[in-house]
Structures are given as C-alpha cells and as structure tokens.
Scaffold this motif. Structure first.
Motif, PDB file in Angstrom:
ATOM      1  N   ALA A  55       0.822  -1.219   0.000  1.00 43.85           N
ATOM      2  CA  ALA A  55       0.000   0.000   0.000  1.00 43.85           C
ATOM      3  C   ALA A  55       0.855   1.268   0.000  1.00 43.85           C
ATOM      4  O   ALA A  55       0.332   2.362  -0.235  1.00 43.85           O
ATOM      5  N   GLU A  56       2.142   1.115   0.258  1.00 39.18           N
ATOM      6  CA  GLU A  56       3.020   2.284   0.341  1.00 39.18           C
ATOM      7  C   GLU A  56       3.022   3.105  -0.944  1.00 39.18           C
ATOM      8  O   GLU A  56       3.129   4.331  -0.912  1.00 39.18           O
ATOM      9  N   GLN A  57       2.915   2.428  -2.084  1.00 35.44           N
ATOM     10  CA  GLN A  57       2.944   3.138  -3.373  1.00 35.44           C
ATOM     11  C   GLN A  57       1.764   4.093  -3.524  1.00 35.44           C
ATOM     12  O   GLN A  57       1.814   5.027  -4.321  1.00 35.44           O
ATOM     13  N   PHE A  58       0.688   3.880  -2.764  1.00 29.11           N
ATOM     14  CA  PHE A  58      -0.492   4.747  -2.836  1.00 29.11           C
ATOM     15  C   PHE A  58      -0.466   5.815  -1.747  1.00 29.11           C
ATOM     16  O   PHE A  58      -1.105   6.854  -1.881  1.00 29.11           O
ATOM     17  N   LYS A  59       0.275   5.543  -0.681  1.00 31.19           N
ATOM     18  CA  LYS A  59       0.268   6.439   0.488  1.00 31.19           C
ATOM     19  C   LYS A  59       0.746   7.841   0.142  1.00 31.19           C
ATOM     20  O   LYS A  59       0.173   8.846   0.585  1.00 31.19           O
ATOM     21  N   SER A  60       1.784   7.912  -0.686  1.00 30.61           N
ATOM     22  CA  SER A  60       2.335   9.229  -1.028  1.00 30.61           C
ATOM     23  C   SER A  60       1.350  10.067  -1.830  1.00 30.61           C
ATOM     24  O   SER A  60       1.419  11.302  -1.835  1.00 30.61           O
ATOM     25  N   LYS A  61       0.416   9.420  -2.513  1.00 32.09           N
ATOM     26  CA  LYS A  61      -0.547  10.139  -3.350  1.00 32.09           C
ATOM     27  C   LYS A  61      -1.664  10.796  -2.521  1.00 32.09           C
ATOM     28  O   LYS A  61      -2.382  11.664  -3.018  1.00 32.09           O
ATOM     29  N   VAL A  62      -1.833  10.324  -1.276  1.00 31.12           N
ATOM     30  CA  VAL A  62      -2.919  10.853  -0.443  1.00 31.12           C
ATOM     31  C   VAL A  62      -2.368  11.564   0.794  1.00 31.12           C
ATOM     32  O   VAL A  62      -3.070  11.699   1.809  1.00 31.12           O
ATOM     33  N   THR A  63      -1.144  12.014   0.705  1.00 29.13           N
ATOM     34  CA  THR A  63      -0.475  12.632   1.863  1.00 29.13           C
ATOM     35  C   THR A  63      -1.267  13.782   2.480  1.00 29.13           C
ATOM     36  O   THR A  63      -1.433  13.826   3.725  1.00 29.13           O
ATOM     37  N   ALA A 111      -7.811   1.829   6.520  1.00 28.95           N
ATOM     38  CA  ALA A 111      -8.714   2.512   5.589  1.00 28.95           C
ATOM     39  C   ALA A 111      -8.125   2.549   4.182  1.00 28.95           C
ATOM     40  O   ALA A 111      -8.828   2.296   3.188  1.00 28.95           O
ATOM     41  N   LEU A 112      -6.837   2.836   4.077  1.00 30.68           N
ATOM     42  CA  LEU A 112      -6.181   2.888   2.765  1.00 30.68           C
ATOM     43  C   LEU A 112      -6.196   1.517   2.102  1.00 30.68           C
ATOM     44  O   LEU A 112      -6.463   1.394   0.900  1.00 30.68           O
ATOM     45  N   PHE A 137     -10.211   7.823  -1.513  1.00 27.41           N
ATOM     46  CA  PHE A 137      -9.660   8.121  -0.184  1.00 27.41           C
ATOM     47  C   PHE A 137      -9.943   9.567   0.208  1.00 27.41           C
ATOM     48  O   PHE A 137     -10.297   9.852   1.364  1.00 27.41           O
ATOM     49  N   ASN A 138      -9.802  10.476  -0.757  1.00 26.79           N
ATOM     50  CA  ASN A 138      -9.978  11.900  -0.447  1.00 26.79           C
ATOM     51  C   ASN A 138     -11.439  12.272  -0.185  1.00 26.79           C
ATOM     52  O   ASN A 138     -11.712  13.288   0.454  1.00 26.79           O
ATOM     53  N   ALA A 191      -3.431   1.855 -15.166  1.00 26.12           N
ATOM     54  CA  ALA A 191      -3.161   3.294 -15.189  1.00 26.12           C
ATOM     55  C   ALA A 191      -4.180   4.075 -14.368  1.00 26.12           C
ATOM     56  O   ALA A 191      -3.863   5.105 -13.754  1.00 26.12           O
ATOM     57  N   GLU A 192      -5.429   3.578 -14.342  1.00 22.66           N
ATOM     58  CA  GLU A 192      -6.495   4.274 -13.624  1.00 22.66           C
ATOM     59  C   GLU A 192      -6.482   3.999 -12.125  1.00 22.66           C
ATOM     60  O   GLU A 192      -7.103   4.735 -11.354  1.00 22.66           O
ATOM     61  N   LEU A 193      -5.801   2.941 -11.702  1.00 23.41           N
ATOM     62  CA  LEU A 193      -5.911   2.485 -10.318  1.00 23.41           C
ATOM     63  C   LEU A 193      -5.545   3.574  -9.312  1.00 23.41           C
ATOM     64  O   LEU A 193      -6.305   3.834  -8.370  1.00 23.41           O
ATOM     65  N   LYS A 194      -4.410   4.216  -9.499  1.00 19.95           N
ATOM     66  CA  LYS A 194      -3.982   5.215  -8.513  1.00 19.95           C
ATOM     67  C   LYS A 194      -4.945   6.392  -8.468  1.00 19.95           C
ATOM     68  O   LYS A 194      -5.238   6.921  -7.388  1.00 19.95           O
TER      69      LYS A 194
END
Length: 775
Positions: free
Chosen positions: A627-635, A653-654, A724-725, A714-717
């Motif tokens: 999940a770390e690869q997504f964490k930076s996108k929702v900082t 939650a993430l 999340f937001n 490509a759409e996943l992130k």
C-alpha cells in the motif's frame, strides 16, 4: 506405417508398465506381514514412532511403510484390506498419474494411502469428488482411518457458512467438489480482512471421476456475482410476442437446429408490436438482443431435454449424470429469457465480480492426480491439457461382461418398440435390466410405454433424483427394470439381488445385470460408463445399445447407403457399416472437442494471467504489504486526518480503499472483455480454423484485452486517490455500512453452463458435422 506411428504417439500418453509399482508393492507386502502380529497398542506405538521421524520431503522407505500401515489399519478398522490392484492404483496416484481403474474396483479406498502419505508429509490434500453426496460419503467412510494416523478430515457441502468452510479447509484432508473449492477461492479474492479468508492453500488434489471434472467441465467458468437487479419488465411481453410468430413464415432454423433467425416477415411483426421503424437500428440493439434470445429459447431449447421446470424454477440437467446441475445458469440473459418463456418469476441477473474456469483452478494446485473408469479414452486430453499421463490398473478379477452388438433400426418408433419387447423377454428370465436414456423426456416416454404394456418398472431422472439411493438399491433385484437418464459419476454400486443372498444367486444364474442403452452418445467414454454399471468385480453381466437412424448422432452423420436390407420390424440386417460409422464419428467428435478446448483455453488463459496479476496485488494489500505506493498520493488528506485518526486505522482505511478500487476496476474490466468478445468477428469464412491456427481475430482479441488491462492499471492510482480523499473516515476508521463494502456484501455463486447458441461453438460443431457427413 502412418497408422502405426499415430498409434504409438497415442500410446505414449498411457503407462501400462506396472513393474516399478509392483516392485514397491512387494516391499509394502513384506513390511505389512510384520504388522499383522502386532496388537492394536503395539501397532499404534510403532506408527507414532514412524510419524515422529518424518521430515518433508518423505523418503521412499517411509512411504512404503505408510502404505503398509494403511493396509493393516484399514483391515482392522474398516474390515477391508486393500487389494493389490487398489495399492497399485494408490502408488500411481501418489506419483501424479491419472489412474484408469474400472468401476466397482474400489477407488475410494485406493485413494486413502496417497492421501495419508501426502498429509503426513505436511501437505494440504483436497480430494475432489463429483458431487456433495460422494464428498460426504467418502469422508465419513475413511474418517476412522485418517484419525488413527492423527490426521484431521472434513468435507465441504453446498450451503455451508463461511465459518464452517474455514473450519473444514483448516483440516489436513478436505473432501469437496471442485466447484465448491473454486467458489471458496473466488470469495477469498473479495474479502477485506485476511481473517475472512476460508482457504488455507491449494497444494495437492486427488480427483475422483477425473475425466468428468478435468475434461467435461474443464472450460466451464465458476462465477461470483453481486446481486444487481436489472430491468426485466419487457421480457414477458417479448416472450408472448415470440410465441405468436408463425414458424413457417416468420423465422428460419438451420439444418442442424443450432441457429434460428427472423425472416423479413417476422422482423416486421416485431417492429409493429414494439413501435420501432427498424429493429436492426443501433438504438434498438437492447430490444433486438432480447428478441433474439427469446426466439432462441422458444424454438431451440426443449423442455425435459435441455432443461426441466421444478420447484417453480428452471433447472438445467447434467447430460453426463442425468442429475439436476445445481447452481448452473445459462449466460448472457438466456436464463431470464427461458424463465419468461415458461411464465416463471424472472430472477436477478448479477454483475460478475470474479470468475475462473475449472481448468485454471486445477492449475493452481502444485500436484494433481486422479482416477476414473474411462481414463484411457481421454488420455490424450489429460496429457495435452494438464501434462498428466494415464496409468492403467488391470481389474482384480477379469471382466466377463458380454457386450452384444448394437441393434440398429430405421426409425425411433421401431427402436422403442424393439426395446420394450426386449425388456419384456428379459424380465421373464429374472435378469434385472437397467435402461440408460439420454434425456428426461425419453426416460418418461419409455417408462409410460412399459407401464402400458404391464411391465413393472422404476423411473430415475432429474425430476426425482432425491429418490436415487432407494431406486438404485433395488435396481439389481430379481426381475427389476429401472429406467434412468445417464448414470455417470453417481458412485453407487448396483448390487445383484439387492443384498438378498438367495436372490443374488438367482440373478447371477440369470446372467447378472443387463444394460440397455437407448442411443449412442457422442463420446465413447459416456457409452462405456453406462456399460460399466454391469459386471463389476468379476460378476456376470451384459450390455447392448439400440440405435436408430433418427437418433441425434445420425441426424448429423447422415444416412446415405445405410438403409439397404432390413427386417419387417425395421431392424437393419447388417450393421457392420453403421457400427464403423458410429465409431468414426465419435472419434472425430472427441478430437474436435479437444481442439475446441485447447482453442478456447487460449482466449481464457490471457484473462486468467491478468486475473492472477491483479489478485496478487490485492492479496499483497490484504496482507498489509504494497500500500506504500499509494500512500504518497494521499499525503494531504492523511496528514489532516492523522490528528484524530490513528496510523493503524488510516492504514486499514487505505488498504480497504485500494482493494475496493481493484475490485471495481476488475468488474469493469470483465465487462469490457465481454464487449470485446461480442465485437470481434470471431467466426469468419474459415469457420473456426482461426482458433486453431492463431489468425487475425485472436491477435485482435489479445491486443484489445491487453490495452484495456493497461488502462485498468493506469487508472488504479487515480481511483484510489479520489476514493480516499472523498471517503468519510473517523477515529474508528471506515464505517462498516460504507458503500465500499456494498458491492461484495450480497453475492451469489453459479456455474456458467455452455451456451448452446454461442457463435463459435455453433459454427465449430456445424463444420465438424459437415465433415462427418462427407466421410
């Protein structure tokens, strides 16, 4: 010369040299002799000492000793010492073979030793049976033996709760149908917490009725769907309109009765009924689709042959067993159209959340072996589809069944009269008769005729299969006549005399059980499975097939030059040419079926590779990794929530958001694949030859499916960030009633039955029939 080479190539997939196994069997017998003199306590102490010394992988001497212990303990606990043929079969199963072991030779006990050896070596063993009844029966029968070895065993049954399934899968040995294991696997791909998973791994599979599970059902998809209601208001109206069409002028059926289409007259009537100018306009595509489905099910699907109506619902019938095919549904709206045709409540059409074919499911096991009474005829399929060789185990006692030549008639009516007369003659001798029919309607018609002639008989088909045990128990009684649909995979012996010793002797003197087949099947295996119900374990028995030139098989083979020379009853006097034509046709069809399975596997395999990739990513997230690869996108949102929400809850939650996004996009991906399949012109002027040679349509399919899969990734992130937001997250994490859980909260599982109107299959089969007619 060419024929000899082909025969040699065909034999290469069959192992008949049992010398290595017989050498091992000699060692097993030698050690087994030393165990016979031990008392129960001494035997248990010596076994415990042996088990304590086992460290995977298990060596050969230890395997030999375990087999010997199984033999001795089985004799003491079950009153059954495995015969040499059963021990040889067990050794072949352990070595990863498909074992050809004739019906009645005791496959259940033969599997016990390899199951125990694998389980003691620390491997999870799934014994895959043909139906729930066999899973329950076999697990209960062998439970005392497994418990003596300190092994746990349980079974899976349809309708079990998740908690019960998890408990069963946690055992060392699990008995279940391949379908139930597949459904559990698919459900595990949708859970949001790892403790919700029920499977504890797919390691070793020993498959009973291997040809039915690994071949006949190999390409059938298992499906998990979400219950999403679709608008079916028009279906009843459409079904009513279709029933009013004139069959002479409004639609046309092809010569093989596999396709039907509206004529110009029929199209005009539909347009008038539904107030549209052009039925074939792109805007009317939903109506056209529904009309075509309604037309197909009205004209081409026949009640009591293709399906039955029972308990106010449509029930599909398994053509190989004659049983109701539980959880089977026809795809692409056909089931709903059929419900409308029969005036039944139209059930919900679910949105597909996940799917896997049985062939791909079996490939997930690290080790597969199996057993069946008709493996030799499917040996090429086993090798080409699974890289499994077939090993032939001779019967304990020679088979003395008398297989009489086919009796061939001009018409079905003449054939049925001859069958009734034959049954009447045989019944007077006291010899029990089992009659196998291809479908429910034929079984009921024959039963009615026999009753009219004053012949007492029993009927077993999909409409009363809950009475199977009671009916089969009496099928071997003196003078009994039993009419049934095909009996493959039922796992029940027909006892001569029905357990009565005096009657047993009389039935044997009368010739044992006599089998009558009312038509030839398209597969020699199914013919042999019906025959195999008689003359088990060296007992007397006989069989004979009655054939007419109006049977389904001959409708396609053609009748040219076959009608010369017949008696007053319509029976053809010389049937050698006909028998040769039947055998040739069956071989061609079996080869064609293998080609079709291999070709269709190409299409499903690409999607399966993508499924494994996406679900590996999902599983990593489920286990708290990736999940770390997504964490930076929702900082920014993460930081704003971190003041009131713990990191543990934010991580949870993430993870849930990522898994939901994967599930959502995968569902869309499956829908896109369906559109691609519909959009590509799969059937060209060359029939289905493109499927075998890999021409343009397959490359287009690969290109487009890979393209949409890349779009998914490509759409996943982006989807994760948006979810999340905008998601409500408090100090307790995500609300359990959140829409993120809605998609998988209510699910159903079913098997997608073969679509009889599938364009590829229809053209493929038609091209094969044409070749047979010209032969």
């Amino acid at each position: 010369m060419f024929k000899r080479v082909m025969e040699k190539l065909q034999r290469s997939s069959i192992e008949s040299d049992l010398k290595p196994f017989k050498r091992t069997l000699t060692q097993i017998d030698s050690f087994s002799e030393t165990l016979k003199s031990l008392c129960d306590d001494e035997l248990k102490a010596q076994l415990q000492s042996l088990c304590a010394s086992i460290s995977p992988p298990m060596n050969i001497p230890t395997q030999v000793k375990i087999f010997a212990f199984v033999s001795e303990i089985s004799n003491r606990l079950l009153g059954m010492r495995p015969f040499d043929s059963q021990m040889l079969a067990g050794l072949a199963l352990h070595d990863g073979y498909i074992v050809d072991m004739k019906t009645g030779e005791g496959k259940t006990l033969a599997a016990a030793a390899p199951v125990i050896v694998n389980a003691l070596a620390g491997r999870k063993v799934h014994v895959l049976t043909f139906n729930d009844y066999l899973a329950k029966r076999d697990s209960h029968f062998l439970q005392p033996l497994y418990h003596f070895f300190g092994l746990s065993v349980d079974m899976i049954q349809a309708g079990m709760s998740g908690k019960q399934r998890k408990k069963a899968h946690a055992c060392d040995i699990v008995y279940a149908t391949a379908r139930e294991v597949g459904f559990d696997y698919l459900r595990d791909q949708l859970v949001h917490y790892k403790q919700q998973k029920v499977l504890s791994g797919l390691d070793v599979a020993i498959v009973d009725e291997a040809d039915s599970i690994l071949i006949d059902e190999a390409r059938i998809p298992l499906v998990i769907s979400g219950d999403i209601h679709q608008n079916n208001d028009q279906l009843t109206h459409i079904a009513t309109v279709i029933k009013q069409l004139d069959k002479t002028n409004d639609y046309a059926v092809d010569e093989f009765s596999t396709s039907v289409h509206l004529t110009e007259s029929g199209s005009r009537k539909i347009e008038q009924q539904f107030g549209c100018e052009n039925l074939f306009d792109i805007d009317n595509l939903p109506l056209l689709t529904s009309v075509n489905l309604a037309l197909h099910v009205e004209v081409l699907l026949v009640k009591d042959i293709d399906y039955i109506v029972k308990d106010n619902s449509i029930k599909l019938v398994d053509e190989f067993t004659g049983r109701i095919a539980e959880k089977h549904r026809w795809p692409d709206g056909m089931q709903s159209a059929l419900e409308s045709k029969e005036g039944l409540p139209v059930k919900k059409e679910g949105q597909t959340l996940g799917s896997i074919t049985l062939q791909h499911l079996m490939c997930l096991f690290k080790k597969v072996s199996g057993m069946t009474g008709t493996a030799v005829l499917a040996a090429q399929d086993f090798e080409q589809l699974y890289r499994l060789k077939t090993c032939v185990i001779p019967p304990r006692k020679p088979c003395i069944r008398i297989d009489k030549p086919d009796r061939v008639f001009s018409t079905k009516a003449e054939k049925i009269i001859a069958i009734c007369n034959e049954i009447s003659l045989i019944q007077r001798t006291g010899q029990p008769v089992l009659v196998g029919t291809p479908n429910v309607r034929e079984s009921e018609n024959l039963y009615a005729l026999l009753v009219e002639k004053g012949i007492e008989c029993c009927l077993l088909n999909a409409k009363n299969d809950e009475q199977e045990a009671q009916i089969i128990a009496q099928a071997g009684a003196l003078g009994a006549v039993t009419i049934c649909t095909n009996l493959a995979g039922r796992g029940t012996d027909i006892l001569l005399g029905a357990k009565d010793t005096a009657s047993n002797i009389q039935v044997k003197k009368a010739g044992g059980l006599h089998i009558i087949g009312t038509s030839r099947f398209e597969s020699r295996r199914i013919d042999d499975q019906l025959r195999g119900r008689a003359a088990r374990q060296g007992e007397p028995g006989s069989s004979q097939y009655f054939v007419s030139l109006e049977d389904k098989l001959f409708n396609h083979l053609g009748q040219g030059g076959l009608l010369s020379g017949k008696s007053d009853t319509g029976e053809l006097l010389s049937n050698a040419r006909i028998s040769k034509k039947i055998a040739h046709g069956q071989r061609v069809l079996e080869g064609a079926d293998l080609d079709r399975r291999k070709a269709l596997y190409k299409y499903s395999d690409l999607v399966e590779q993508q499924r494994q990739m996406i679900h590996q990513l999902r599983n990593d997230i489920l286990l708290g990794e990736g999940a770390e690869q997504f964490k930076s996108k929702v900082t920014p949102r993460w930081q704003s929530l971190s003041t009131v929400v713990s990191d543990e809850k934010l991580n949870e939650a993430l993870n849930i958001v990522v898994m939901h996004a994967i599930d959502k996009l995968w569902v869309q991906h499956l829908s896109e694949i369906d559109y691609i399949k519909e959009g590509i012109n799969l059937v060209g002027t060359a029939g289905t030859s493109f499927m075998l040679s890999g021409n343009e349509p397959y490359h287009v399919f690969v290109q487009q499916v890979q393209q949409v899969f890349e779009q998914l990734l490509a759409e996943l992130k982006t989807v994760v960030v948006d979810l999340f937001n905008n998601l409500a997250i408090d100090e307790n994490g995500i609300n359990p009633n959140s829409e993120l859980f809605a998609m998988t909260k209510s699910t159903s599982s079913y098997v997608v039955a073969d679509n009889p109107f599938d364009a590829v299959d229809r053209q493929f089969i038609a091209s094969i029939w044409k070749k047979l007619k010209l032969a």
